[in-house]
Design a protein around this motif. Structure first.
Motif, mmCIF file in Angstrom:
data_model
loop_
_atom_site.group_PDB
_atom_site.id
_atom_site.type_symbol
_atom_site.label_atom_id
_atom_site.label_comp_id
_atom_site.label_asym_id
_atom_site.label_seq_id
_atom_site.Cartn_x
_atom_site.Cartn_y
_atom_site.Cartn_z
ATOM 1 N N ARG A 303 21.745 -26.232 30.133
ATOM 2 C CA ARG A 303 22.017 -25.237 31.159
ATOM 3 C C ARG A 303 20.758 -24.611 31.737
ATOM 4 O O ARG A 303 20.669 -24.357 32.943
ATOM 5 N N GLU A 304 19.756 -24.356 30.915
ATOM 6 C CA GLU A 304 18.549 -23.655 31.382
ATOM 7 C C GLU A 304 17.368 -24.595 31.618
ATOM 8 O O GLU A 304 16.257 -24.134 31.872
ATOM 9 N N VAL A 305 17.578 -25.893 31.546
ATOM 10 C CA VAL A 305 16.468 -26.845 31.711
ATOM 11 C C VAL A 305 16.106 -26.966 33.195
ATOM 12 O O VAL A 305 16.975 -27.258 34.020
ATOM 13 N N PRO A 306 14.838 -26.750 33.575
ATOM 14 C CA PRO A 306 14.432 -26.888 34.981
ATOM 15 C C PRO A 306 14.682 -28.305 35.493
ATOM 16 O O PRO A 306 14.484 -29.284 34.776
ATOM 17 N N GLY A 307 15.122 -28.415 36.752
ATOM 18 C CA GLY A 307 15.367 -29.720 37.350
ATOM 19 C C GLY A 307 16.770 -30.248 37.142
ATOM 20 O O GLY A 307 17.114 -31.308 37.668
ATOM 21 N N VAL A 308 17.582 -29.505 36.362
ATOM 22 C CA VAL A 308 18.969 -29.912 36.119
ATOM 23 C C VAL A 308 19.883 -28.956 36.877
ATOM 24 O O VAL A 308 19.765 -27.735 36.754
ATOM 25 N N GLY A 309 20.795 -29.512 37.691
ATOM 26 C CA GLY A 309 21.718 -28.687 38.462
ATOM 27 C C GLY A 309 23.132 -28.774 37.910
ATOM 28 O O GLY A 309 23.573 -29.848 37.486
ATOM 29 N N PHE A 310 23.827 -27.652 37.881
ATOM 30 C CA PHE A 310 25.223 -27.600 37.444
ATOM 31 C C PHE A 310 26.078 -27.024 38.572
ATOM 32 O O PHE A 310 25.729 -25.991 39.152
ATOM 33 N N THR A 311 27.178 -27.690 38.876
ATOM 34 C CA THR A 311 28.163 -27.167 39.829
ATOM 35 C C THR A 311 29.523 -27.200 39.154
ATOM 36 O O THR A 311 29.938 -28.243 38.639
ATOM 37 N N ARG A 312 30.186 -26.057 39.152
ATOM 38 C CA ARG A 312 31.508 -25.970 38.520
ATOM 39 C C ARG A 312 32.570 -25.766 39.602
ATOM 40 O O ARG A 312 32.513 -24.818 40.372
ATOM 41 N N PHE A 313 33.529 -26.665 39.630
ATOM 42 C CA PHE A 313 34.621 -26.621 40.598
ATOM 43 C C PHE A 313 35.843 -25.940 39.987
ATOM 44 O O PHE A 313 36.015 -25.927 38.765
ATOM 45 N N GLY A 314 36.706 -25.400 40.839
ATOM 46 C CA GLY A 314 37.948 -24.790 40.400
ATOM 47 C C GLY A 314 39.128 -25.361 41.162
ATOM 48 O O GLY A 314 38.967 -26.233 42.033
ATOM 49 N N ALA A 315 40.313 -24.859 40.845
ATOM 50 C CA ALA A 315 41.519 -25.349 41.516
ATOM 51 C C ALA A 315 41.442 -25.139 43.027
ATOM 52 O O ALA A 315 42.026 -25.913 43.794
#
Length: 339
Positions: A303-315
């Motif tokens: 989660r906190e690693v530079p260069g890694v992106g997270f996108t969370r989708f919902g209903a």
């Protein structure tokens, strides 16, 4: 450019009317759609009544709902002025995006971010792919910005489809030399037994959703040729072991069914000039009971690693049939059965 003329004589919270003027009657016909189907779609989604009078559209309903409808109509008309098409998908996208805009007067044509001059889109050989929700838009930007991107959320939110579209776009533009698409070969709650044929015949049923996406972006014959030339590779996750994936766009689909060891193995395949997209839904894990999902562990660790992106989708990001979003919400709110 459409012109707004709200009725000032009524309370802003009461049912009232506003009138939009559209100078080009030909574009207005396209805006309404065949048999006014686009207007009907907006009315059903926003709870307003829309009536056409010459080159004007009269809106009746609560002020807040009318304001959203005005933003939708302005945005779609601006799209037509740009020479682009308006169909059911574009209407749905405009409604979703307009609902996220702050309340207030309808913007001038083109100000709705989805269709503004700096709008986000992915160009492929067969079509232009546009995000339909704010989350999808952020996800697409992340795919082009980060070397490793995780797309997490329920089915129907476009996680894999947009990742494959980004891979195709980067391949066409020469940013990568090949596309590698992978999934864990895990059955979704069923035992299908031994499949006949060679290795390709055995794994293709698991990979069919990836073939479907590719065929949306390339002519079918070109897909076959690119696969034959090894410029596109579709393979089970187990086939990634021991490889270094350089100058490639790599997509791992259904990543919730990868074990922790498999996920670490896959992520460490990343080579020079490559990008990775990892997509999955942690509510649909098909691993044996007691086996930890590598996707859950990866989110916690990276989660906190530079260069890694997270996108969370919902209903709210589901872009399949509207009933799919309602089904997802129902399952999310349902209490688990005892035992």
């Amino acid at each position: 450019m459409a012109i707004s003329a709200p009725n000032p004589a009524t309370s802003p919270d009461a049912l009232s009317d506003s009138v939009l003027e559209f100078p080009d009657n030909r574009l207005l016909i396209d805006l309404c759609g065949e048999l006014d189907r686009n207007i009907v779609q907006i009315e059903a989604a926003l709870g307003v009544a829309i009536h056409r009078r010459g080159n004007h559209l009269a809106l009746h309903g609560p002020a807040a709902d009318r304001a959203v409808a005005e933003r939708v109509l302005h945005a779609l008309y601006a799209r037509l002025e740009q020479g682009r098409t308006v169909a059911q998908g574009e209407v749905d996208a405009a409604i979703r995006m307009a609902r996220g805009q702050p309340a207030g007067p309808a913007p001038a044509a083109g100000q709705l971010e989805m269709f503004a001059s700096d709008h986000v889109e992915i160009r492929t050989r067969r079509k232009i792919v546009e995000p339909r929700t704010a989350t999808q838009k952020a996800y697409v930007r992340s795919l082009f910005k980060h070397e490793l991107v995780f797309g997490l959320g329920p089915a129907g939110t476009g996680k894999t489809y947009l990742a494959v579209a980004a891979a195709v776009s980067m391949f066409i533009d020469g940013h990568v030399d090949r596309i590698i698409l992978s999934r864990p070969a895990v059955e979704a709650g069923e035992r299908l037994g031994f499949l006949p044929g060679d290795m390709k015949d055995k794994v293709d049923p698991y990979m069919q959703p990836l073939y479907d996406a590719l065929n949306d972006f390339f002519p079918p014959k070109q897909v076959a040729k690119l696969i034959e030339d090894k410029e596109i590779e579709i393979a089970p996750l187990a086939f990634m072991r021991g490889r270094t994936l350089s100058n490639a766009f790599v997509v791992l689909d259904e990543a919730q069914n990868a074990t922790t060891m498999q996920m670490k193995m896959f992520l460490t395949r990343l080579g020079e000039g490559s990008r990775m997209a990892v997509t999955g839904d942690v509510t649909q894990i098909d691993l044996p009971r007691g086996v930890m999902s590598g996707l859950i562990e990866a989110e916690r660790v990276l989660r906190e690693v530079p260069g890694v992106g997270f996108t969370r989708f919902g209903a709210e990001d589901v872009v399949r049939h509207q009933l799919v979003a309602r089904i997802i919400r129902a399952y999310e709110s349902a209490r688990p059965l005892d035992g």
